[in-house]
Motif scaffolding. Sequence first.
Motif, short mmCIF file in Angstrom:
data_model
loop_
_atom_site.label_atom_id
_atom_site.label_comp_id
_atom_site.label_asym_id
_atom_site.label_seq_id
_atom_site.Cartn_x
_atom_site.Cartn_y
_atom_site.Cartn_z
N ALA A 168 13.62 4.93 10.15
CA ALA A 168 12.65 5.43 11.13
C ALA A 168 11.34 4.68 11.04
N LEU A 169 11.05 4.08 9.90
CA LEU A 169 9.79 3.36 9.79
C LEU A 169 9.93 1.90 10.15
N ILE B 147 26.39 24.90 -1.71
CA ILE B 147 24.93 24.81 -1.67
C ILE B 147 24.30 26.19 -1.77
N MET B 148 24.99 27.17 -1.22
CA MET B 148 24.32 28.46 -1.10
C MET B 148 24.07 29.11 -2.45
N CYS C 6 17.42 7.31 6.19
CA CYS C 6 16.90 7.61 7.52
C CYS C 6 15.40 7.42 7.60
N ILE C 7 14.69 7.72 6.51
CA ILE C 7 13.24 7.50 6.51
C ILE C 7 12.95 6.02 6.64
N ALA D 33 27.85 14.68 3.78
CA ALA D 33 27.36 15.86 3.07
C ALA D 33 27.72 17.13 3.83
N ALA D 34 27.63 17.09 5.17
CA ALA D 34 27.97 18.26 5.96
C ALA D 34 29.46 18.57 5.84
N PHE E 247 18.79 10.95 3.47
CA PHE E 247 17.44 11.16 3.97
C PHE E 247 16.56 9.94 3.71
N LEU F 210 22.53 14.24 0.23
CA LEU F 210 21.53 14.49 1.25
C LEU F 210 20.29 13.65 1.01
N VAL G 180 22.76 8.40 8.58
CA VAL G 180 23.37 9.49 9.34
C VAL G 180 24.80 9.73 8.87
N LEU H 65 24.71 11.83 5.87
CA LEU H 65 24.48 13.23 6.21
C LEU H 65 25.75 13.89 6.72
N THR I 98 30.18 20.14 2.59
CA THR I 98 29.72 21.53 2.55
C THR I 98 30.70 22.45 3.27
N ILE I 99 31.24 21.94 4.40
CA ILE I 99 32.20 22.76 5.14
C ILE I 99 33.46 22.96 4.30
N VAL J 79 12.59 0.55 12.43
CA VAL J 79 13.21 0.27 13.72
C VAL J 79 12.21 0.19 14.87
#
Lengths: 120, 100
Positions: free
Chosen positions: B52-53, B29-30, B48-49, B18-19, B45, B41, B12, B15, B22-23, B55
Amino acid sequence: MAGQGDSSSSEKKSKEVMNDVSTFRAENLQNNMKVVYYSRTFLSIIGGAIAGILGLTGFMGFILYFIVMAITSIGLIAKAKFSLHSYFDCWNRIILDGFLGGLMSFVLFWTLAYDVVHIF
Amino acid sequence: MGLGFMVGVLGVLFLFHAAYSTIQGLLKIMEEEFSGPPMNLLLGFVFCISAALTVPGYFLSIHPDSEENRIVSLSANLDFMIFNHRAKALPLETDMKLKH
């Protein structure tokens, strides 16, 4: 020993002939469903944040959601060590369950992250 | 459990970084497609995957005759509690008759 006799603590349910296992421990199945639901919800939130950061709009965001859900399904099947029938009773439980519930969280965090990163 | 949680927090944080990039306009990115931002990212990611598997805990087997399901313990039901009391020392009356 105690497996065949009284089963007052582990409620066993019988299903139809369609499933391979006729009786199973329902509390373990509930625990497995909780794990699946937790993973799917968390990853749909993360996917929404990523879609917002990437600046995806419209249909591309939902494509990303399907990709994230497919990756989640593959990860969960790998966690079950590919022998799905010893942890779940049918395939739909690990592939389709929690799909639409995660969609709401995905859209929420998608709009939130998009607003924070690109508009605000 | 603790390690998986830390990995999730780390993902997290990636992420968020990365946010923030980007700001600030560091990662545009665009305009471009797949070069700078997906590195941050993608790493976040992947973390986080894996979190999530790991925890939520392990899958438990649902077969009634697998190895860890063999011993079933009853809940604390008063009808089935066994106390080691001295009633076994009382004489057993096997010849009971109805009193009339």
